[in-house]
Every structure is written in structure tokens, then in C-alpha cells.
Design an enzyme around this catalytic site. Structure first.
Site, PDB file in Angstrom:
ATOM      1  N   PHE A 159       0.883  -1.068   0.148  1.00 49.10           N
ATOM      2  CA  PHE A 159       0.158  -0.030  -0.196  1.00 49.10           C
ATOM      3  C   PHE A 159       0.935   1.269  -0.096  1.00 49.10           C
ATOM      4  CE2 PHE A 159      -2.142   3.789   1.833  1.00 49.10           C
ATOM      5  CZ  PHE A 159      -3.326   3.396   1.698  1.00 49.10           C
ATOM      6  N   GLU A 160       0.949   2.032  -0.998  1.00 52.66           N
ATOM      7  CA  GLU A 160       1.804   3.329  -1.028  1.00 52.66           C
ATOM      8  C   GLU A 160       0.719   4.253  -1.625  1.00 52.66           C
ATOM      9  OE1 GLU A 160       5.073   2.172  -3.191  1.00 52.66           O
ATOM     10  OE2 GLU A 160       6.148   2.416  -1.524  1.00 52.66           O
TER      11      GLU A 160
END
Ligand code: GDP
Ligand code: MN
Length: 432
Positions: free
Chosen positions: A325-326
Site C-alpha cells: 500500500f503506497e
């Protein structure tokens, strides 16, 4: 390996004044000179006026690792259990979903998914959940990327899940392939040792390529260069929160450059010399100028909860933002500070002789070269990638156990969030 070096690592300061008060820059004592010799022995350059770059235990969290873990877990759970809705440090009403999605003036952003054709079902699940949580309200375009051409079956299936535009991209070989400079024999020998030591994916060449690509090259894929912001998603992840504001405009509006949900320790041996090599880089030429005086140094060097990690890594805690997740600003990675460092890291070949992951490299780059106030914990976004999750106490969140980090109790010690809250956030209440 530099495994004799335990607590301290050494850096040359630009000027003591420009550094934050959380630093202890006391000069090297006799006691630590053995460590300097160790560095020298391996060819690391040590300047005569080196200073101690040391983890400071500013919240009085000291004791046996087990005690520290309990204190850090407590810090984490207390913060996550506090009810929140959305960030307070921006006018969220101004970035609500548009009434007319077709004419919406989006931020310059795309959803990025690196994925294989064989992962069609798993990425399908992700897109479905992601659309219902966020993207059906905004229709940000997708950029699917792959080292192989996407199949027609894959393309058709993805189009069923979203009304947003999708671009299917084959990554140019020169951005993906193992560089020809890698010594095959050395690589094979190193892979065998890592496999013996149970390092996940140690012998999988494509995984090494993937890590190097995601940490050094993805933002240069021609179809991505026109975008500033990206949100990285992966096969088989889950989103527990109904996100009712435009997260890209939140970053844009606050000037933040990187957002994460989960923050944890890594396999120390996979990054055994990442920190010493980085110190070698910083100590050569005038590279120290790239250090941001408000970096997240304390989080980088924390050594109380899992001190064995720091012994193997020459000082690096192995704490990192989990990169599956970024939400981030690619201009940070494209910038000179990060890129020069990446080129140096690449020249060591250790993406192959070790298994430096994209997550620890992104994270170390951010901790050194970015202002920690520009790194944002999306505490309000419930998210899962097995076996860890972020589960806020919020009216928009459903389907996870509030404040739990993993369904496996023994994995609690992998959470670095207590340290991030103590050392990198001035006051969580200001944001939430
Ligand atoms: P983990 O999360 O570290 O266990 O690793 P994953 O298997 O989830 O891989 C990370 C990301 O890279 C996922 O989005 C994968 O789909 C993608 N990925 C990994 N290896 C390859 C590869 O060889 N080719 C492509 N196209 N994608 C890959
Ligand atoms: Mn994954």
C-alpha cells in the site's frame, strides 16, 4: 557482514546546528572505536570527526525487548482505539466526491498495479474492493504494468470491474531485467546462503527484479512519467473503509509526499548491508547535503523492541512502510536525492547478492531525504495484506477487529508503529 557493529552507526553531520534536537551528536568514545575499526576493515570510509548517530530513547521506553514491546504495543493500541473519522489537518469538505464524476477535475494521479497474467483472480478481487471503497467515487485511471504483455483475457476481465480508464503497459526490458554487470556465480552462491537461512523469495530471480524495479524504476515507465501521484495496489488485498475524500488531493493540499497504512520490521539478513552501504555513500563526496534535517532518523535506528535486527544490519532497525500500500508523490523518487542514492545502491549489485526489498529502500530513502512531517499515516484507512492490517476505530470502517495488527498474536512484535508514533509524529491528535 558488519555484524560486530551493534547499536551505533556513524555519520558525518553537515553542521551540528542544523540537526534536530532529537540527535545525540556526542563524539566517538574509546569504547566505540572497535566499531570504527570494523568499518575500516570492510573498506567503509570513516572521517576523523565522525560523530555518534544514535537511537535516543526519548519516551523512556527501556528494558528487556519484551517490556519494550508491551509498551510500544500499548502506545499503538491507545492511538488506534481512539475514534477517528478523517484527517483534521485539511479541509476535507473541499475534497468530497464530485456530483458529476465525468467532469471531475482529478489530481494528476493514477492507480498502479504491477501484476502477472496468472494473478487475474486475485487482482480482480482487489479492484472490486478498491472500487467500492474509493475509486467508484472518483474514477482515477489505472495503469497496469507487467514485464510480460497482458493477455486479452486479463484486459477484458479488468474492464468489467471499473468505469475508469485503464492503460495496460509492458515494462521496457531495460527497466526490469537484471543488469548485465551482476556476477552470476556470486549471485547463485548468495541466493543459496539466503535460502538456507529461510529468507523468503531468496532464490526467485523475478522477485529480485521486482524489488529493484519498484524501488528504482517504476516512476520512469514512459506511461507513468506524466503522472505525479500514484496509489499502489496489489493482488488479494482488502480495504475496510469507505473513503469519502480524494486522498490525492489531500496529499496535494497538505504538501505531503508519501502515505502508508502499515509499518513493520523486515527480515534483517535480506538487508544486511543496506545501512553500511548507505553510510559509505553519505560519507563520500558531499552526499550528506541530501539529508533532511527533519528526517525520521530515530525510527530508522530504533533498537529496543527487536535489538537483534540492528546487530545484523549495522544499526538499521529494519522498520519500513509496507509498500504493497503506497500513496505517494513520484517526484520525490525522481528527485536527485533519492535517485543518486539509488544509483549508488544499484552499483553495489546487492539487489541480487542480498535481497534488498523495495519497501525498506523506499522507507530508508524517505527517512533520510524527506521531512518526516510529509510522511502520512493513513490511520483512517482500514487495509489488509496478509498477515497484517490497519484497522481504525471509525464509523466508515467495517469488517476488521479495531486496533488489531495481525490475527496471529506472535506477530505483534513485528509492528514498528509504536516507535513511529513516539519518534516521528509530533502529536497524533493534531492530524486526527
Ligand atoms: P509479497 O507481497 O512480498 O509476498 O510479494 P507479491 O508476490 O505480492 O509481489 C509483489 C507485487 O509484485 C505484486 O503486485 C505482484 O503481482 C508483483 N510481482 C511480483 N513478481 C512479479 C513478476 O515477476 N512479474 C510481474 N508482472 N509482477 C510481479
Ligand atoms: Mn503481496
Amino acid at each position: 557482514y558488519i555484524n560486530e557493529v551493534s547499536v551505533e552507526s556513524y555519520l558525518r553531520p553537515v553542521s551540528v546546528k542544523s540537526l534536530t534536537s532529537k540527535f545525540d551528536f556526542s563524539y566517538l568514545s574509546n569504547k566505540t572505536s572497535a566499531n570504527v575499526d570494523t568499518f575500516k576493515q570492510y573498506g567503509y570510509q570513516i572521517k576523523p570527526k565522525n560523530v555518534k548517530f544514535q537511537y535516543l530513547n526519548s519516551k523512556n521506553k527501556d528494558g528487556e525487548p519484551k517490556q519494550v514491546l508491551d509498551m510500544n504495543t500499548d502506545t499503538y493500541e491507545k492511538v488506534v482505539q481512539k475514534e477517528i473519522n478523517e484527517p483534521k489537518d485539511y479541509d476535507i469538505e473541499s475534497i468530497r466526491p464530485p456530483e458529476n464524476i465525468d467532469t471531475y477535475a482529478r489530481a494528476n494521479a493514477t492507480i498502479v498495479a504491477l501484476v502477472r497474467n496468472t494473478e487475474i483472480t486475485k487482482i480482480g478481487r482487489t479492484i472490486k474492493r478498491f472500487e467500492s471503497s474509493f475509486n467508484s467515487k472518483f474514477n482515477y485511471p489505472y495503469t497496469f504494468i507487467n514485464d510480460q504483455p497482458f493477455s486479452d483475457r486479463f484486459k477484458k476481465r479488468m474492464a468489467k470491474f471499473t468505469k475508469a480508464k485503464i492503460n495496460f503497459v509492458t515494462i521496457p526490458a531495460e527497466l526490469w531485467d537484471k543488469p548485465s554487470s551482476i556476477d552470476g556465480e556470486r549471485e547463485t552462491a548468495a541466493m543459496d546462503v539466503m535460502k538456507d537461512h529461510n529468507i523468503a523469495y531468496a532464490k526467485m530471480g523475478s522477485y529480485h527484479n521486482m524489488c529493484r524495479f519498484y524501488l528504482g524504476n517504476f516512476y520512469n515507465v514512459p506511461e507513468l512519467t506524466k503522472y505525479k501521484y500514484y496509489w499502489r495496489i496489489e493482488p488479494d488485498v482488502d480495504f475496510y473503509t469507505d473513503i469519502k475524500y480524494d486522498v490525492f488531493k489531500y496529499l496535494e493540499g497538505t504538501g505531503k509526499i508519501y502515505g502508508f497504512t502499515i509499518n513493520l520490521y523486515d527480515i534483517d539478513e535480506s538487508v544486511a548491508t543496506l545501512w553500511p552501504e548507505t553510510l559509505r555513500y553519505l560519507n563520500s563526496g558531499d552526499n550528506y547535503k541530501y539529508i533532511d534535517p527533519n528526517g525520521a532518523f530515530q525510527w530508522l535506528l530504533e533498537n529496543k523492541q527487536n535489538p537483534k535486527k540492528n546487530v545484523v544490519t549495522g544499526g538499521y532497525s529494519t522498520c519500513h512502510f509496507w509498500s504493497n500500500f503506497e500513496i505517494g508523490d513520484m517526484d520525490f523518487f525522481r528527485g536527485e536525492a533519492y535517485n543518486n542514492w539509488f544509483k549508488f545502491l544499484d552499483s553495489t549489485g546487492k539487489f541480487y547478492y542480498e535481497r534488498w526489498g523495495d519497501a525498506p529502500v523506499h522507507s530508508m530513502g524517505l527517512a533520510l531525504f524527506a521531512d518526516r512531517d510529509k510522511i502520512h499515516w493513513f490511520r483512517d484507512i482500514g487495509y489488509n495484506h496478509d498477515p497484517y492490517h490497519n484497522c481504525p476505530n471509525s464509523p466508515n470502517t467495517q469488517g476488521c477487529k479495531t486496533a488489531s495488527f495481525s490475527r496471529w498474536n506472535h506477530l505483534k512484535d513485528q509492528n514498528c508503529m509504536g516507535t513511529w508514533i513516539d519518534q516521528a509524529m509530533d502529536d497524533p491528535d493534531k492530524i486526527y
